[in-house]
Scaffold this motif. Structure first.
Motif, mmCIF file in Angstrom:
data_model
loop_
_atom_site.group_PDB
_atom_site.id
_atom_site.type_symbol
_atom_site.label_atom_id
_atom_site.label_comp_id
_atom_site.label_asym_id
_atom_site.label_seq_id
_atom_site.Cartn_x
_atom_site.Cartn_y
_atom_site.Cartn_z
ATOM 1 N N ASN A 161 2.407 -10.116 4.999
ATOM 2 C CA ASN A 161 1.109 -10.759 5.231
ATOM 3 C C ASN A 161 0.434 -11.163 3.924
ATOM 4 O OD1 ASN A 161 1.030 -10.866 8.024
ATOM 5 N ND2 ASN A 161 0.124 -8.835 8.240
ATOM 6 N N ILE A 162 0.509 -10.266 2.898
ATOM 7 C CA ILE A 162 -0.099 -10.621 1.604
ATOM 8 C C ILE A 162 0.525 -11.901 1.068
ATOM 9 C CG2 ILE A 162 -0.386 -9.903 -0.810
ATOM 10 C CD1 ILE A 162 -0.545 -7.017 0.141
ATOM 11 N N LYS A 163 1.847 -12.005 1.176
ATOM 12 C CA LYS A 163 2.540 -13.199 0.689
ATOM 13 C C LYS A 163 2.132 -14.424 1.506
ATOM 14 C CE LYS A 163 6.904 -12.753 -0.532
ATOM 15 N NZ LYS A 163 8.335 -12.379 -0.478
ATOM 16 N N ARG A 164 1.979 -14.232 2.832
ATOM 17 C CA ARG A 164 1.585 -15.368 3.693
ATOM 18 C C ARG A 164 0.171 -15.813 3.408
ATOM 19 N NH1 ARG A 164 -0.792 -15.382 8.647
ATOM 20 N NH2 ARG A 164 -0.462 -13.138 8.912
ATOM 21 N N TRP A 165 -0.752 -14.866 3.255
ATOM 22 C CA TRP A 165 -2.151 -15.208 2.997
ATOM 23 C C TRP A 165 -2.318 -15.958 1.664
ATOM 24 C CZ3 TRP A 165 -3.527 -9.463 4.245
ATOM 25 C CH2 TRP A 165 -3.555 -9.285 5.643
ATOM 26 N N ASN A 166 -1.411 -15.733 0.720
ATOM 27 C CA ASN A 166 -1.558 -16.305 -0.618
ATOM 28 C C ASN A 166 -0.478 -17.334 -0.958
ATOM 29 O OD1 ASN A 166 -3.838 -14.556 -2.000
ATOM 30 N ND2 ASN A 166 -2.563 -13.141 -0.797
ATOM 31 N N LEU A 182 3.919 -10.660 -9.648
ATOM 32 C CA LEU A 182 2.471 -10.652 -9.841
ATOM 33 C C LEU A 182 2.160 -10.740 -11.332
ATOM 34 C CD1 LEU A 182 1.418 -7.757 -7.404
ATOM 35 C CD2 LEU A 182 1.212 -10.214 -6.982
ATOM 36 N N LYS A 183 0.957 -11.279 -11.641
ATOM 37 C CA LYS A 183 0.474 -11.334 -13.019
ATOM 38 C C LYS A 183 -0.836 -10.570 -13.098
ATOM 39 C CE LYS A 183 2.446 -15.926 -13.945
ATOM 40 N NZ LYS A 183 2.097 -17.325 -14.290
ATOM 41 N N ILE A 184 -1.024 -9.850 -14.208
ATOM 42 C CA ILE A 184 -2.294 -9.140 -14.400
ATOM 43 C C ILE A 184 -3.421 -10.174 -14.432
ATOM 44 C CG2 ILE A 184 -3.626 -7.695 -15.995
ATOM 45 C CD1 ILE A 184 -0.955 -6.479 -16.918
ATOM 46 N N GLY A 185 -4.470 -9.879 -13.624
ATOM 47 C CA GLY A 185 -5.601 -10.798 -13.539
ATOM 48 C C GLY A 185 -5.486 -11.796 -12.395
ATOM 49 N N GLN A 186 -4.310 -11.842 -11.780
ATOM 50 C CA GLN A 186 -4.118 -12.765 -10.634
ATOM 51 C C GLN A 186 -5.028 -12.359 -9.471
ATOM 52 O OE1 GLN A 186 -0.026 -13.002 -9.407
ATOM 53 N NE2 GLN A 186 -0.493 -14.109 -7.512
ATOM 54 N N ARG A 187 -5.581 -13.335 -8.760
ATOM 55 C CA ARG A 187 -6.471 -13.081 -7.610
ATOM 56 C C ARG A 187 -5.687 -13.245 -6.306
ATOM 57 N NH1 ARG A 187 -11.512 -10.953 -9.277
ATOM 58 N NH2 ARG A 187 -12.048 -11.923 -11.285
ATOM 59 N N LEU A 188 -5.832 -12.251 -5.414
ATOM 60 C CA LEU A 188 -5.166 -12.281 -4.105
ATOM 61 C C LEU A 188 -6.199 -12.206 -2.990
ATOM 62 C CD1 LEU A 188 -2.266 -9.710 -4.724
ATOM 63 C CD2 LEU A 188 -2.104 -12.210 -4.782
ATOM 64 N N TYR A 189 -6.001 -13.012 -1.961
ATOM 65 C CA TYR A 189 -6.822 -12.912 -0.753
ATOM 66 C C TYR A 189 -6.174 -11.895 0.186
ATOM 67 C CZ TYR A 189 -9.384 -17.080 -2.169
ATOM 68 O OH TYR A 189 -10.167 -17.973 -2.845
ATOM 69 N N ILE A 190 -6.962 -10.946 0.659
ATOM 70 C CA ILE A 190 -6.452 -9.893 1.538
ATOM 71 C C ILE A 190 -7.447 -9.648 2.672
ATOM 72 C CG2 ILE A 190 -5.800 -7.443 1.689
ATOM 73 C CD1 ILE A 190 -4.889 -7.604 -1.212
ATOM 74 N N TYR A 191 -6.896 -9.430 3.893
ATOM 75 C CA TYR A 191 -7.689 -9.050 5.067
ATOM 76 C C TYR A 191 -7.389 -7.577 5.342
ATOM 77 C CZ TYR A 191 -8.318 -14.062 5.773
ATOM 78 O OH TYR A 191 -8.632 -15.389 5.631
ATOM 79 N N PRO A 192 -8.137 -6.648 4.717
ATOM 80 C CA PRO A 192 -7.768 -5.231 4.752
ATOM 81 C C PRO A 192 -8.009 -4.560 6.101
ATOM 82 C CG PRO A 192 -9.860 -5.489 3.656
ATOM 83 C CD PRO A 192 -9.355 -6.881 3.946
ATOM 84 N N ARG A 193 -7.130 -3.627 6.449
ATOM 85 C CA ARG A 193 -7.350 -2.774 7.612
ATOM 86 C C ARG A 193 -8.165 -1.545 7.219
ATOM 87 N NH1 ARG A 193 -2.222 -2.557 11.734
ATOM 88 N NH2 ARG A 193 -2.308 -4.743 12.358
ATOM 89 N N ARG A 194 -8.069 -1.186 5.985
ATOM 90 C CA ARG A 194 -8.917 -0.089 5.480
ATOM 91 C C ARG A 194 -9.272 -0.402 4.043
ATOM 92 N NH1 ARG A 194 -3.906 2.815 6.124
ATOM 93 N NH2 ARG A 194 -2.765 2.928 4.133
ATOM 94 N N MET A 195 -10.414 0.094 3.618
ATOM 95 C CA MET A 195 -10.866 -0.163 2.261
ATOM 96 C C MET A 195 -10.464 1.013 1.373
ATOM 97 S SD MET A 195 -12.184 -3.108 2.425
ATOM 98 C CE MET A 195 -12.977 -3.206 0.824
#
Length: 471
Positions: free
Chosen positions: A446-451, A458-471
């Motif tokens: 899902n993380i790969k699909r959302w982004n 991954l790169k340090i500082g890269q921004r990812l969109y995530i729809y979390p089930r828990r924080m």
């Protein structure tokens, strides 16, 4: 009784024939209720052997083709051994009632075309009496019930083979006809149009045809919307006796404006004004229904005679020895109350004692026995008048019960509500997709699909969109 046994026998034969043809169902070419003599004549070839719908010979169990009389008598004897006369009468009664109570009732089942009556029909009403009665009707109606051989055949056929249906139809008519008459009079439409609803739906507001026409007046979805009849998951106003009748009045008024003739208006109600205009042209310009009838679609050719026959039978029911059953309730014994919250028939019944089936009968527009509440739109419930005070006394209790049952209904867990919240995560030193996925309770996929990621790098500082089930 022998006729009925023969019919049961041929049902058995048809089942066997269908099995021989890979279970394919061969429908009847018409909807005529015929005597057994006619059925036999169409099922037997010149040699006296049984022929099925595909003209294949049905052999006996020992592969010898037997005469129809031998097979029939053998099967009838077996049936007589299994069932008593009372049993068979009860079976026939249940089959008859089930046919006309079905929500899939189709007006084609009611309509008989004289072209389909190929046997010598039995004369129940003589030509002389029929001419006199039709003349009496013509003096009080704008329709043209002129005596002719075709109409005589149909009226006699209906009286002979549909007699058993009329007591129940007349009971329903005692409830619905006063509702129809009020609006037919308001829109200046002949009162006799009320019989049209019998031809269309047998007075079943939830009747649905094979092509999707619905309600007492059999509106298609598009025509219903055109006349402001709402259809949604809770409500189908084509099934509302009052609103659908008003819509039918408006549509019939429109059709009358086109033809200036009520017979042609009814014909166009069935097949559309375009087909009637074509029939007029093909006939050479005639505008009398009987003159253009040969040029109309087959169903419409039988439609008006079915209407005329129904009108005749209702008007002279006593003379014909046909008597109505008592209705469940009369329309004048009912009243309506607007609801202030979404409630169910079950909740009303529980608090007021009104039978749930009666509520369903009085409020057929509500598809799943739920009366919705929507802001700026009014919904009402029709109740027996002697129960309206009970409803008003218990109204708040009904709404409280609805609230309690709604509160007890299973709700989505809070963690799944959080799925709607998108966060933007900044990749840190040491992060990898598996670690991030575990942290937020989601999958790597899902993380790969959302982004829109093609790989797991991954790169340090890269921004990812995530729809979390828990924080």
């Amino acid at each position: 009784m022998k006729y009925f046994l023969l019919i049961l026998f041929f049902i058995h034969i048809n089942i066997f024939a269908q099995q021989q043809t890979n279970d394919s169902i061969v429908p009847s070419t018409n909807n005529v209720i015929q005597p057994v003599d006619t059925i036999l004549s169409t099922e037997i070839n010149n040699n006296g052997t049984i022929i099925n719908a595909n003209d294949s010979i049905i052999p006996s169990s020992n592969n010898v083709i037997q005469p129809i009389d031998t097979i029939a008598s053998t099967e009838i004897n077996k049936l007589e051994e299994l069932y008593s006369d009372d049993d068979l009468k009860q079976m026939e009664k249940l089959l008859t009632e089930a046919k006309f109570k079905s929500p899939l009732y189709d007006s084609l089942e009611y309509v008989i075309n004289d072209r389909d009556i190929i046997q010598n029909f039995e004369t129940i009403v003589s030509s002389e009496v029929l001419k006199a009665r039709l003349y009496e009707i013509n003096t009080t109606t704008p329709f043209h019930l002129e005596h002719n051989p075709a109409l005589e055949k149909i009226i006699n056929n209906y009286i002979k083979y549909r007699r058993k249906y009329y007591p129940a139809l007349m009971a329903r008519a005692k409830y619905y006809f006063p509702i129809f008459e009020q609006y037919l009079d308001q829109y200046n439409i002949p009162i006799e149009i009320k019989y049209l609803a019998i031809v269309e739906s047998a007075l079943h507001p939830k009747a649905k045809s094979k092509v999707g026409a619905t309600g007492l007046w059999q509106f298609m979805y598009g025509t219903g919307k055109q006349y402001k009849l709402s259809v949604n998951s809770y409500v189908d106003e084509r099934q509302d006796p009052v609103k659908s009748t008003i819509a039918a009045c408006k549509y019939l008024s429109y059709l009358y404006e086109i033809f200036n003739d009520w017979d042609l208006a009814l014909a166009s109600y069935n097949s559309g004004p375009g087909n009637v205009l074509k029939a007029i042209k093909r006939s050479g310009g005639y505008r009398n229904y009987w003159n253009i009838r040969p040029f109309l679609p087959m169903e419409t050719a039988g439609y008006l005679p079915a209407f005329y026959a129904t009108m005749y039978i209702f008007k002279y029911a006593d003379e014909l020895g046909i008597y109505p059953k008592e209705p469940v309730i009369y329309s004048f014994e009912t009243d309506t109350i607007q609801v202030k919250k979404t409630i169910t028939f079950k909740q009303i019944s529980e608090k007021t004692g009104i039978d749930k089936e009666l509520l369903s009968f009085l409020n057929p527009q509500y598809k799943i026995d739920v009366i919705p509440f929507i802001k700026n739109k009014l919904f009402s419930v029709r109740l027996p008048r002697n129960k309206t005070i009970d409803f008003l006394d218990k109204e708040q209790e009904i709404y409280t019960l609805a609230d309690i049952e709604n509160a007890n209904r299973e709700k989505p867990l809070p963690k799944y509500f959080e799925m709607d919240k998108r966060i933007r995560y900044k990749v840190r030193n040491g992060d990898f997709l598996g670690k991030i996925a575990k942290k937020f309770g989601v999958s790597i996929k899902n993380i790969k699909r959302w982004n829109n990621m093609k790989n797991s790098k991954l790169k340090i500082g890269q921004r990812l969109y995530i729809y979390p089930r828990r924080m």
